[in-house]
Scaffold this active site. Structure first.
Site, PDB file in Angstrom:
ATOM      1  N   LYS A 127       0.874  -1.181   0.000  1.00  0.00           N
ATOM      2  CA  LYS A 127       0.000   0.000   0.000  1.00  0.00           C
ATOM      3  C   LYS A 127       0.902   1.219   0.000  1.00  0.00           C
ATOM      4  CE  LYS A 127      -4.401   1.058   0.161  1.00  0.00           C
ATOM      5  NZ  LYS A 127      -5.526   0.340  -0.481  1.00  0.00           N
ATOM      6  N   ASP A 167      -6.606   4.351  -5.048  1.00  0.00           N
ATOM      7  CA  ASP A 167      -7.322   4.199  -3.773  1.00  0.00           C
ATOM      8  C   ASP A 167      -7.957   5.564  -3.525  1.00  0.00           C
ATOM      9  OD1 ASP A 167      -7.775   2.378  -1.369  1.00  0.00           O
ATOM     10  OD2 ASP A 167      -6.985   4.136  -0.376  1.00  0.00           O
TER      11      ASP A 167
HETATM   12  P1  NDP Z   1     -13.099   7.752  -3.732  1.00  0.00           P
HETATM   13  O1  NDP Z   1     -12.098   8.786  -3.419  1.00  0.00           O
HETATM   14  O2  NDP Z   1     -13.527   7.564  -5.143  1.00  0.00           O
HETATM   15  O3  NDP Z   1     -14.450   8.020  -2.893  1.00  0.00           O
HETATM   16  C1  NDP Z   1     -14.490   8.121  -1.517  1.00  0.00           C
HETATM   17  C2  NDP Z   1     -15.851   8.663  -1.131  1.00  0.00           C
HETATM   18  O4  NDP Z   1     -16.013   8.602   0.267  1.00  0.00           O
HETATM   19  C3  NDP Z   1     -16.055  10.112  -1.553  1.00  0.00           C
HETATM   20  O5  NDP Z   1     -17.398  10.304  -1.908  1.00  0.00           O
HETATM   21  C4  NDP Z   1     -15.733  10.866  -0.264  1.00  0.00           C
HETATM   22  O6  NDP Z   1     -16.365  12.138  -0.168  1.00  0.00           O
HETATM   23  C5  NDP Z   1     -16.333   9.897   0.741  1.00  0.00           C
HETATM   24  N1  NDP Z   1     -15.810  10.064   2.084  1.00  0.00           N
HETATM   25  C6  NDP Z   1     -14.520  10.104   2.508  1.00  0.00           C
HETATM   26  N2  NDP Z   1     -14.459  10.246   3.836  1.00  0.00           N
HETATM   27  C7  NDP Z   1     -15.742  10.286   4.256  1.00  0.00           C
HETATM   28  C8  NDP Z   1     -16.352  10.435   5.523  1.00  0.00           C
HETATM   29  N3  NDP Z   1     -15.615  10.548   6.625  1.00  0.00           N
HETATM   30  N4  NDP Z   1     -17.711  10.425   5.596  1.00  0.00           N
HETATM   31  C9  NDP Z   1     -18.467  10.300   4.483  1.00  0.00           C
HETATM   32  N5  NDP Z   1     -17.947  10.173   3.248  1.00  0.00           N
HETATM   33  C10 NDP Z   1     -16.610  10.182   3.146  1.00  0.00           C
HETATM   34  O7  NDP Z   1     -12.542   6.394  -3.094  1.00  0.00           O
HETATM   35  P2  NDP Z   1     -12.942   4.907  -3.429  1.00  0.00           P
HETATM   36  O8  NDP Z   1     -14.393   4.805  -3.668  1.00  0.00           O
HETATM   37  O9  NDP Z   1     -12.013   4.386  -4.444  1.00  0.00           O
HETATM   38  O10 NDP Z   1     -12.550   4.167  -2.068  1.00  0.00           O
HETATM   39  C11 NDP Z   1     -13.429   4.139  -0.962  1.00  0.00           C
HETATM   40  C12 NDP Z   1     -12.954   3.103   0.040  1.00  0.00           C
HETATM   41  O11 NDP Z   1     -12.913   1.832  -0.607  1.00  0.00           O
HETATM   42  C13 NDP Z   1     -11.572   3.312   0.621  1.00  0.00           C
HETATM   43  O12 NDP Z   1     -11.552   2.809   1.949  1.00  0.00           O
HETATM   44  C14 NDP Z   1     -10.685   2.430  -0.252  1.00  0.00           C
HETATM   45  O13 NDP Z   1      -9.511   2.031   0.433  1.00  0.00           O
HETATM   46  C15 NDP Z   1     -11.611   1.266  -0.463  1.00  0.00           C
HETATM   47  N6  NDP Z   1     -11.303   0.442  -1.630  1.00  0.00           N
HETATM   48  C16 NDP Z   1     -11.289   0.987  -2.886  1.00  0.00           C
HETATM   49  C17 NDP Z   1     -11.021   0.180  -3.971  1.00  0.00           C
HETATM   50  C18 NDP Z   1     -11.113   0.717  -5.377  1.00  0.00           C
HETATM   51  O14 NDP Z   1     -11.009  -0.106  -6.315  1.00  0.00           O
HETATM   52  N7  NDP Z   1     -11.342   1.992  -5.588  1.00  0.00           N
HETATM   53  C19 NDP Z   1     -10.647  -1.231  -3.809  1.00  0.00           C
HETATM   54  C20 NDP Z   1     -10.795  -1.733  -2.455  1.00  0.00           C
HETATM   55  C21 NDP Z   1     -11.074  -0.889  -1.416  1.00  0.00           C
HETATM   56  P3  NDP Z   1     -15.779  13.437  -0.965  1.00  0.00           P
HETATM   57  O15 NDP Z   1     -16.186  13.244  -2.382  1.00  0.00           O
HETATM   58  O16 NDP Z   1     -16.463  14.576  -0.300  1.00  0.00           O
HETATM   59  O17 NDP Z   1     -14.297  13.419  -0.781  1.00  0.00           O
END
Ligand code: NDP
Length: 439
Positions: A127, A167
């Protein structure tokens, strides 16, 4: 913790990194799950598998200096944690977020080692990332940061040694910038996954984590004579994982009634449309923008209040530690009977225990969200073959993988006398796969 050997290992880890709370939590969860394995097989102790798995094989920390739009030099810290490469090249995402520190990345790299093993594909765990916060940065600043970051990281990665992906804060666009910089130094396109399609990316990778989460959850529900059909679902976040989880859950017959972001959350009893989420969230705008596209939606501030919404199924897909014990109690009280983690480590250990005590079907991240990295492996295969996979080929193989993961972890939990404990099942099956290679 009761097993003397496991206790000794955890004590050593605590002494080595006393202040790394997130890492210690991740280690504790896995070690506790492995107690039945060591109780039944004490001869494993002499190989020091756990001591070796808990210590990253290498950690790289570096300075990232870049220019903002005013011409000022800004400095951030970059990291790559190379946890374990017994099963294959180190593999895991890059996270750009102000919360990034070594402890978080070590916890995620540790988790990733087991998750990658669960996919059945030859990938080790890693990571990386930076405490760079993309919020409020212009596209040009993000591009300059990505180039500066890769200028420091490139000597340590490669398609056969360590293959980063996206990520939090690192999507296809950022991976494109990182790849452009990498290719200036080394012509090895398979070194990054999650690439844009015109740069060697895989059709279906964008959807993979959210879709895979729903395939896993549907299999877990079906196995308990339930399904998504006709159910009310809440999904935290509105980024990559959440958006495609919303799409697939809806296709499987559910109504997604709530989603969130860092600003707040929306509720729409008629069902949230993933296409409108994509539009509303352009340029990381607030989810409040969704109101422009729907009359039946309400918005409120404080994203964690999303979890107070009455629902059948909850898919936390935003970030770590979103669901604590108090939140878990509210979800259970409101009738939620299935929680599957799309995000990494979104549920605290006491909240997981509470769900399990209350017979909530709980799908842990390292199994439920493994579809993303599984499809990253398909992207590595595609690049090595010099071929182009179709969306349907990826999606079919993703579904097979998620169904297999569910049954493998279920079987491991049963073998060690803890049926229905999918956290334990995932840790045990992942561990068995890793040590079979370490041997
Ligand atoms: P993104 O950056 O695309 O999206 C993250 C989302 O979560 C955004 O909408 C963000 O809001 C929101 N967010 C962040 N912090 C908070 C909070 N405290 N409360 C509410 N909403 C919040 O990331 P991903 O979708 O790619 O990843 C999300 C999770 O999934 C992470 O934990 C990542 O490690 C995990 N993951 C992702 C993978 C992937 O393929 N993308 C694979 C496996 C795991 P805002 O838009 O306002 O920033």
């Amino acid at each position: 913790m009761k097993n003397a050997y496991i206790k000794k290992v955890f004590k050593q880890v605590k002494e080595t990194c006393p202040n790394e709370t997130q890492f210690l939590n991740a280690v504790r969860e896995v070690l506790e799950s492995l107690e039945p394995v060591y109780d039944a097989n004490p001869e494993l102790e002499k190989y020091a598998y756990l001591e070796r798995i808990c210590e990253p094989q290498r950690v790289v920390e570096f300075q990232v200096a870049w220019k903002d739009d005013e011409g000022n030099i800004q400095v951030n810290r970059g990291y790559r944690v190379q946890q374990n490469n017994a099963v294959g090249p180190f593999k895991g995402g890059l996270r750009f977020n102000k919360t990034v520190n070594l402890s978080i990345l070590k916890s995620l790299a540790f988790e990733q080692t087991f998750k990658n093993a669960l996919t059945g594909c030859p990938m080790g765990g890693g990571k990386g990332g930076s405490n760079f916060d993309p919020h409020g940065k212009s596209p040009a600043e993000i591009e300059r940061f990505c180039h500066a970051f890769m200028k420091q990281l490139y000597p340590y990665i490669g398609s056969k040694t360590d293959v980063p992906a996206g990520d939090l804060g690192v999507g296809g666009t950022e991976i494109g910038y990182l790849l452009d910089e990498y290719l200036k130094h080394r012509k090895d396109i398979g070194t990054l996954t999650g690439k844009p399609l015109d740069k060697g990316g895989l059709k279906g990778r964008t959807e993979a984590t959210g879709f895979g989460l729903c395939y896993f959850t549907e299999e877990m529900l079906n196995d308990h004579k339930k399904s998504f059909k006709g159910k009310k679902v809440i999904i935290s976040g509105s980024g990559n994982v959440s958006t495609y989880a919303c799409k697939k859950a809806t296709e499987l017959g559910a109504t997604v009634i709530g989603m969130s972001d860092t600003h707040g959350y929306i509720i729409d009893k008629k069902g949230i449309d993933y296409k409108k989420i994509i539009k509303a969230k352009e340029n990381r705008a607030s989810i409040e923008n969704y109101l422009k596209y729907s009359d039946s939606t309400v918005y409120a501030e404080n994203p964690t209040d999303l979890f107070k919404t009455k629902c059948d199924i909850c898919l936390p897909c935003a970030t770590q530690n979103e669901i604590n014990l108090d939140t878990a109690k509210i979800l259970v009280k409101n009738g939620c009977y299935c929680v599957a983690e799309g995000a990494n480590l979104p549920t605290t250990l006491d909240a997981i225990a509470y769900f399990q005590e209350n017979k909530v079907l709980f799908g842990p991240a390292k199994a439920a969200n493994a579809g993303g990295v599984g499809c990253s492996y398909f992207e590595m295969c595609q690049n090595a073959e010099g071929s182009k996979w179709t969306f349907n080929k990826t999606d079919k193989k993703l579904k097979e993988m998620m169904v297999n993961i569910y049954h493998n972890i279920k079987d491991a939990a049963i073998r060690y006398g803890h049926p229905e404990n999918f956290v334990m099942g995932a840790n045990i099956h992942g561990f068995e796969t890793v040590i079979a290679k370490m041997k």
